[in-house]
Design an enzyme around this catalytic site. Sequence first.
Site, mmCIF file in Angstrom:
data_model
loop_
_atom_site.group_PDB
_atom_site.id
_atom_site.type_symbol
_atom_site.label_atom_id
_atom_site.label_comp_id
_atom_site.label_asym_id
_atom_site.label_seq_id
_atom_site.Cartn_x
_atom_site.Cartn_y
_atom_site.Cartn_z
ATOM 1 N N GLY A 249 24.171 -9.511 12.416
ATOM 2 C CA GLY A 249 24.279 -8.171 11.857
ATOM 3 C C GLY A 249 25.066 -8.158 10.559
ATOM 4 O O GLY A 249 24.567 -7.774 9.519
ATOM 5 N N PHE A 250 26.342 -8.550 10.612
ATOM 6 C CA PHE A 250 27.212 -8.682 9.441
ATOM 7 C C PHE A 250 27.378 -7.370 8.682
ATOM 8 O O PHE A 250 27.691 -7.368 7.497
ATOM 9 C CB PHE A 250 26.691 -9.777 8.506
ATOM 10 C CG PHE A 250 26.328 -11.044 9.218
ATOM 11 C CD1 PHE A 250 27.312 -11.855 9.767
ATOM 12 C CD2 PHE A 250 25.000 -11.422 9.389
ATOM 13 C CE1 PHE A 250 26.985 -13.017 10.453
ATOM 14 C CE2 PHE A 250 24.667 -12.571 10.069
ATOM 15 C CZ PHE A 250 25.653 -13.376 10.603
ATOM 16 N N GLY A 477 26.148 -12.620 18.538
ATOM 17 C CA GLY A 477 26.252 -14.052 18.342
ATOM 18 C C GLY A 477 27.678 -14.560 18.270
ATOM 19 O O GLY A 477 27.906 -15.754 18.118
ATOM 20 N N ARG A 626 46.453 -13.943 18.740
ATOM 21 C CA ARG A 626 46.056 -14.784 19.871
ATOM 22 C C ARG A 626 44.563 -15.051 19.826
ATOM 23 O O ARG A 626 43.763 -14.143 19.583
ATOM 24 C CB ARG A 626 46.405 -14.078 21.195
ATOM 25 C CG ARG A 626 46.229 -14.971 22.410
ATOM 26 C CD ARG A 626 47.236 -16.121 22.349
ATOM 27 N NE ARG A 626 46.829 -17.264 23.113
ATOM 28 C CZ ARG A 626 47.095 -17.430 24.415
ATOM 29 N NH1 ARG A 626 47.757 -16.511 25.070
ATOM 30 N NH2 ARG A 626 46.728 -18.530 25.023
ATOM 31 N N ASN A 629 38.969 -17.430 22.675
ATOM 32 C CA ASN A 629 38.118 -18.577 22.984
ATOM 33 C C ASN A 629 38.157 -19.521 21.788
ATOM 34 O O ASN A 629 37.687 -19.177 20.698
ATOM 35 C CB ASN A 629 36.686 -18.118 23.275
ATOM 36 C CG ASN A 629 35.781 -19.261 23.706
ATOM 37 O OD1 ASN A 629 35.661 -20.279 23.030
ATOM 38 N ND2 ASN A 629 35.121 -19.086 24.844
ATOM 39 N N GLY A 701 36.237 -12.008 12.990
ATOM 40 C CA GLY A 701 34.914 -12.048 12.367
ATOM 41 C C GLY A 701 34.892 -11.951 10.856
ATOM 42 O O GLY A 701 34.045 -12.554 10.203
ATOM 43 N N GLU A 702 35.802 -11.191 10.256
ATOM 44 C CA GLU A 702 35.695 -10.900 8.834
ATOM 45 C C GLU A 702 36.681 -11.665 7.954
ATOM 46 O O GLU A 702 36.400 -11.915 6.791
ATOM 47 C CB GLU A 702 35.890 -9.390 8.608
ATOM 48 C CG GLU A 702 35.173 -8.546 9.636
ATOM 49 C CD GLU A 702 34.371 -7.407 9.045
ATOM 50 O OE1 GLU A 702 33.971 -7.479 7.883
ATOM 51 O OE2 GLU A 702 34.141 -6.443 9.781
#
Length: 735
Positions: A249-250, A477, A626, A629, A701-702
């Site tokens: 998506g982004f 994803g 933190r 995963n 993510g960013e």
Amino acid sequence: MTQLQEAPATKAVGRPLDRVDGAVKTTGEARYAAEFPYPGLAYASMVHSTVARGRITAIDTAAALAVPGVLAVITHENAPPMKKPAKPNPLNLSTLASGTRVNYLNTDEVFWNGQPIAVVVADTLEAAREATALVRAEYEVLKSTVDFNAEQGNAKPQPNSMIQSGGAKKGDAEAALAAAPVSVDLRFSTPAHNHNAIEPHATTALWDGDRLTVHEATQSVDWVRRHLALKFGVPVGGVRVLAPFVGGGFGGKGAVWAGTVLTALAARVTGRPVRMLLSRESVYRTVGGRTPSTQRVALGADTDGRLTSLIHTSITQTGSGGGGPEQVTSQSRHLYAAENILVQQNLVELDTTPNTFMRAPGESIGTFALEAGVDELAYRLGIDPIELRMRNEPTVNPLDGKKFAHRMLRECFVRGAAEFGWADRTPEPGSMRDGQWLVGWGVAAAYHPAWQFPANVRVRWSADGSVLVRCGFQEMGMGAATAQAQIAADALGVPVDSVRVEYGDTALPIGPSAGGSAQTASIAASLLSACEKLTNALGALAKKHPGGSPAEIITAAGKPYLEVSVGADSGLGAVAGQVRFMSKFVMDQRRWVKAASGAHFCEVRVDPDTGETRISRWTGVFDVGRVINAKTATSQLKGGIVMGIGMALSEETLVDPRTGRIMNPSLSEYHVPVHADIPPINVHYLDVPAPTMPLGLLGIGEVGITGVAGAVANAIHHATGKRLRDLPLTLDKLL
């Protein structure tokens, strides 16, 4: 240089576990929006405008209707009325869903070259696309403005709002710049960019009376549901949106675009299930991308390198049909302890495709200019670029004195320098070689704010020992379901493989949009609360029905399961939840600056004869709080770096300055990185919990893309002595 020790992993959180959806994706079992079968399925295809601004005076659909298998051609002349998009309201985040202000097919107005003006529906995809090419429109062409460079003189200051600040200042930065013993005053530019997710936008829609079911490639099933309910005048509860898997998506799938609305419209008109799969070109022409920008970065310092002035201004574009501002100067309010600061964002409105979110909107291009400017100042001062940053590392927010809720950027540079071997760098440009190649090393800071949004969850602990977590969030994803399973497992003290997570469906409790690196923290806060409630309920049950394990206690009580909820989707509970969210949001804004940060180290090799540039080595060290995963976090950060390398070296959307049409709407002419373009990427993170965030996580993510283009530009300057200030950094600019 010292190294920070990685924080020890708990039983599940922090471990590099395989993704729970890995098997279904790698075997092809996962179904995406365009893969759900329905009897009688029809296919839709859009017709695009060929002018940038105007009115449709005639539209000829006869030839299209004559194509065998065509069921309907829907235009502004025969489309049922739909309601206009709601105005953006920060108190209702779903109002941000609409990609444009245009009421598709309910108007004869055209706002950009590529706007959908008709939809063809047919029994087969081939017939729909054949007929699409036969629709002919005539226009009253109106004066348009489509050339970003030519229109910059008409830019106006961006006003401040609850959503974003357009400008701010401390002291008199211009006067301080003029008086500074050492200064730089530079101009930068970045081009427009377009999304190229591996799964182009797709929608499957069907109506049952006034009930609508939609399979959608989206970053927010709830936003899509609310938007479609408004457009078609049906109850929100009568719309169900499903997105169990999204192929990237982004930001491009963060809003609702024409394909989604018009597929639902086509299904309503024909009474058939309808599917629309956008071609890559249609994605470019109807889905917003990143705005181009021009930026000024001016820095003044004393001879010891202490910043006396920091100025960062920008001009970006929005569309006459919609789009929003980018927070280009966001990081410049927080990264450096300057005595005087001026930041200002300016906007120009053009008749082009509305711009939208694209990974780290604002900070990705803003850090390019700021970090290249800091590097140039370091050369003027004769100070190592890392040392200059260290001398200007603030203890409180430079602009307003707020406390940093958590900040370990200094530690990122220290560890990154050790990992990369920065001490072996010779400072003079052009002083490092490897055979024919000029070698350059560059460094830059990464920065992205940390956010948290409302999330409703429901957790069930069954008598068989299994745990079910339900929340309507998105999986694009990044391993979201895996991370939440790990969090729930630790909170309840159960094995990870006993936890199942349901997501991507508006039939589930409302989850946050997957954007702003906020989804994991947002869900975690509610999930931890739900697990605490569940544990307390189990403890109360154990007093009446003593047993060993939780499963035995539930069984002894004669119950199939225990279940708790956090948050409400409707009614007074939903209102109360919104009030709590806004209160916390406002309080946090007043008290803290929360952000993820990091340090990028880049090595390039440049051929002095051809200008060919190759990135040969990369190290990134990040403070993301933190890590839930270790495997998916590393993958996310590497992915951001790869996207940043594309932004730095090759990606550029070309717009015809005469017509406003995108000239390279394909992967053959819009150049994204391929495997041969990417070096080994070494990613490290400090893994130190942020005290004011759920589980101490900040978001991943960013932040990875921010600073990347700056590090590449700085490495090229070190290799060649040439300061490139216009993205992409192509070889012609070096010759």
